[in-house]
Enzyme design. Structure first.
Site, PDB file in Angstrom:
ATOM      1  N   HIS A  37       0.830  -1.207   0.000  1.00 21.72           N
ATOM      2  CA  HIS A  37       0.000   0.000   0.000  1.00 21.72           C
ATOM      3  C   HIS A  37       0.864   1.256   0.000  1.00 21.72           C
ATOM      4  CE1 HIS A  37      -4.054  -1.860   0.876  1.00 21.72           C
ATOM      5  NE2 HIS A  37      -3.217  -2.879   0.834  1.00 21.72           N
ATOM      6  N   ASP A 142      -5.374   5.908   2.473  1.00 23.80           N
ATOM      7  CA  ASP A 142      -5.651   4.577   1.960  1.00 23.80           C
ATOM      8  C   ASP A 142      -7.089   4.186   2.327  1.00 23.80           C
ATOM      9  OD1 ASP A 142      -3.769   1.973   1.100  1.00 23.80           O
ATOM     10  OD2 ASP A 142      -5.690   1.481   2.036  1.00 23.80           O
ATOM     11  N   TRP A 405      -1.734  -7.483  -5.841  1.00 21.79           N
ATOM     12  CA  TRP A 405      -2.219  -6.596  -6.902  1.00 21.79           C
ATOM     13  C   TRP A 405      -1.088  -5.780  -7.526  1.00 21.79           C
ATOM     14  CZ3 TRP A 405      -5.735  -6.570 -10.310  1.00 21.79           C
ATOM     15  CH2 TRP A 405      -5.986  -5.420 -11.053  1.00 21.79           C
ATOM     16  N   ASN A 406      -0.169  -5.281  -6.683  1.00 19.42           N
ATOM     17  CA  ASN A 406       0.917  -4.472  -7.245  1.00 19.42           C
ATOM     18  C   ASN A 406       1.762  -5.298  -8.196  1.00 19.42           C
ATOM     19  OD1 ASN A 406       0.805  -1.806  -5.672  1.00 19.42           O
ATOM     20  ND2 ASN A 406       0.645  -3.378  -4.096  1.00 19.42           N
ATOM     21  N   ALA A 425      -5.017 -13.388   1.057  1.00 21.92           N
ATOM     22  CA  ALA A 425      -5.797 -12.187   0.714  1.00 21.92           C
ATOM     23  C   ALA A 425      -6.595 -12.393  -0.579  1.00 21.92           C
ATOM     24  CB  ALA A 425      -4.869 -10.973   0.658  1.00 21.92           C
ATOM     25  N   GLU A 426      -6.525 -11.416  -1.515  1.00 19.03           N
ATOM     26  CA  GLU A 426      -7.337 -11.511  -2.739  1.00 19.03           C
ATOM     27  C   GLU A 426      -6.507 -12.033  -3.911  1.00 19.03           C
ATOM     28  OE1 GLU A 426      -5.255  -9.371  -2.448  1.00 19.03           O
ATOM     29  OE2 GLU A 426      -5.328  -7.732  -3.892  1.00 19.03           O
TER      30      GLU A 426
END
Ligand SMILES: O=c1ccn([C@@H]2O[C@H](COP(=O)(O)OP(=O)(O)O[C@H]3O[C@H](CO)[C@@H](O)[C@H](O)[C@H]3O)[C@@H](O)[C@H]2O)c(=O)[nH]1
Length: 517
Positions: A37, A142, A405-406, A425-426
């Site tokens: 993040h 965030d 994601w990053n 997580a996702e």
């Protein structure tokens, strides 16, 4: 709602402070205490500063110190960005990322605790800025820091939010209650996991999903877990932010982006306020050099760990597209059994590799020294890499990734195809999209989880087979072609006139004219 500013200090523009029209609009940005993040927040701040905003970027004291250690003077070069630290009383527990627990869920939990502990020092920091006459035009925090909306409301400062994962994941968060009611969050009936025909297809903007592809955090929630309510409330608070900036791009998630805007428009809280909220894709949030747009910012120095300088020199000596880059981000923790399989599979594939093995990223005993010694001619093992430079390097032909994601969007932005091994997580969901929808990757299959307790691991034969076909066969070639097509789409979005660029300009203009209110 309590307003912290005293009446006489309020110049009619909330907490804007000085009325001087020549004053640059000032944004206080607040990063969630996790590497995945902090990075997009830093890149976003740089973009906003380059478009004329003055930025104060706030981190926990611990992360601020860690960034300072790895960064040198790199961040602020020529940009109006001040790095500020919260006056934490205690050590930020998120500092021990990737610690003892299997999978990395412990580290996630610790980051939640650290995130909550940021509220009190953040209020003090904000008040200190205002007391010194430093007006604040916008708080950019965030999306996971739901409490920052309350703080913004109390101070009378508009808030914008950064959503640091996929838009689709944001949509799932919006539909948490429905997922819970239908027995998917948590998964009520484990047999749906073995039923390949079962799909979740009731969320606008989310292409049909198998329950297995749902983020692991949602699958495993206990309905008695207070975290569920907290997560739900946090997502709802997102609708109160004036603007949500997503680290994604229009061509990647067109349906999800339409649907999230609709969901926000329909949300009773934002509708009640009769003020349009925007969810705007502004990504990929990366230094322009990595998007083919020039510039000399190499994105180094955002790391909470020190980057190993050998990586680029080593890559310079390898053949084009020959190297497999292996990294599982900042949180995932592998079991020693899975580490052994990974190492054996990578070694026997005989493909050149650059593998990031972060301190604390695996449990139990694993003979790292022996592995490094045996594979000296083939690969390089480091504790932390300059990932953007690595992915941008012509020698890199593939990325064996956890699909954070990053990492996913960085790989897409640089045209590097992915071998997915999602962990927590996702990451399941990101992997599914990369493989099935965007056609830029393939997935390693884990086996051996007969009792469904999540201890499946990927076998060495599977790794050897997939890596070899991916790096040397036609499969890899096709994925590489598709990845390069998506890279071009990403570049078109961020270049001047592209959708992400226009969205950022619109946001900056809104801050400038005080149009967020
Ligand atoms: O050696 C390394 C390894 C990673 N990185 C960077 O670290 C970041 C890692 O982010 P990500 O790939 O998203 O993984 P996590 O750190 O695990 O991110 C957490 O946060 C993300 C955003 O919410 C989620 O998508 C993930 O699932 C969650 O684990 C990326 O920017 C990488 O470029 C480096 O610079 N060097």
């Amino acid at each position: 709602m309590e307003t912290i500013l005293r009446e006489e200090e309020d110049d009619g523009g909330g907490a804007r402070g000085a009325k001087d029209p020549s004053r640059k609009p000032h944004v206080v940005a607040l990063a969630y205490p996790m590497q995945g993040h902090i990075n997009p927040m830093i890149h976003l701040c740089k973009r906003l500063a380059s478009l004329g905003l003055s930025i104060s970027l706030v981190n926990t004291q611990t992360n601020h110190d860690r960034l300072a250690r790895s960064r040198g003077a790199a961040l602020e070069q020529g940009l109006d960005i001040a790095m500020l630290a919260l006056a934490d009383d205690e050590e930020d527990p998120s500092a021990h990322q990737g610690g003892a627990g299997a999978g990395g869920d412990d580290a996630l939990q610790r980051s939640l605790v650290a995130a909550d502990a940021m509220e009190r020092p953040f209020v003090a920091l904000l008040q200190g800025l205002l007391d010194r006459g430093r007006g604040v035009d916008c708080i950019l925090s965030d999306a996971f820091l739901g409490w920052s909306q309350d703080v913004a409301d109390r101070f009378g400062i508009p808030r914008a939010a950064l959503w640091a994962s996929s838009t689709e994941y944001c949509l799932l968060n919006f539909h948490l209650l429905e997922l819970r009611t239908r027995g998917y969050a948590p998964i009520r009936d484990a047999s749906v996991l073995d039923d390949d025909s079962h799909t979740i297809a009731f969320i606008d903007g989310v292409a049909p999903l198998h329950p297995k592809d749902l983020p692991s955090i949602l699958q495993r929630y206990s309905s008695h877990d207070p975290g569920f309510e907290k997560r739900y409330a946090r997502t709802r608070r997102l609708c109160d932010a004036y603007w949500i900036l997503g680290n994604t791009f229009q061509d990647l998630e067109p349906d999800a982006l339409d649907a999230i805007q609709q969901a926000i428009n329909d949300d009773p809280t934002s509708a009640a306020k009769k003020k349009r909220r925007n969810f705007s894709p502004v990504g990929p949030l990366l230094p322009s050099a990595f998007l083919g747009l020039g510039g000399d910012d190499l994105g180094s120095g955002n790391g909470l760990w020190i980057e190993d300088e050998r990586c680029v020199n080593w890559l310079d000596k390898q053949s084009p597209s020959s190297v497999l880059y292996v990294s599982f981000g900042s949180l995932a923790v592998m079991s020693s059994a899975e580490m052994l399989e990974l190492a054996a599979g990578i070694e026997s594939s005989r493909q050149p590799f650059l593998w990031v093995i972060r301190p604390g990223s695996h449990l139990g005993s694993f003979d790292l020294e022996g592995f490094v010694e045996r594979t000296r001619q083939l690969g390089l093992v480091v504790q932390w890499a300059p990932q953007l430079q690595v992915l941008f390097h012509p020698s890199v032909g593939g990325f064996l990734s956890h699909c954070g994601w990053n990492s996913t969007i960085e790989s897409i932005a640089m045209g590097v195809p992915i071998i997915g091994l999602p962990c927590i997580a996702e990451q399941n969901l990101n992997c599914k999209r990369a493989v099935k929808d965007w056609g830029v990757g393939c997935k390693l299959q884990r086996r051996g989880d007969d009792d469904g307790d999540g201890d499946a691991i990927v076998g060495r034969e599977e790794i050897e087979r997939v890596v070899t076909r991916f790096m040397t066969g036609e499969d890899g070639m096709e994925l590489r072609i598709r990845a390069r097509e998506l890279r071009e789409a990403a570049r078109r979005c961020v270049m001047e006139g592209g959708s992400s660029h226009k969205n950022l300009e619109a946001f900056v203009e809104a801050v400038r004219i005080n149009g967020l209110r």
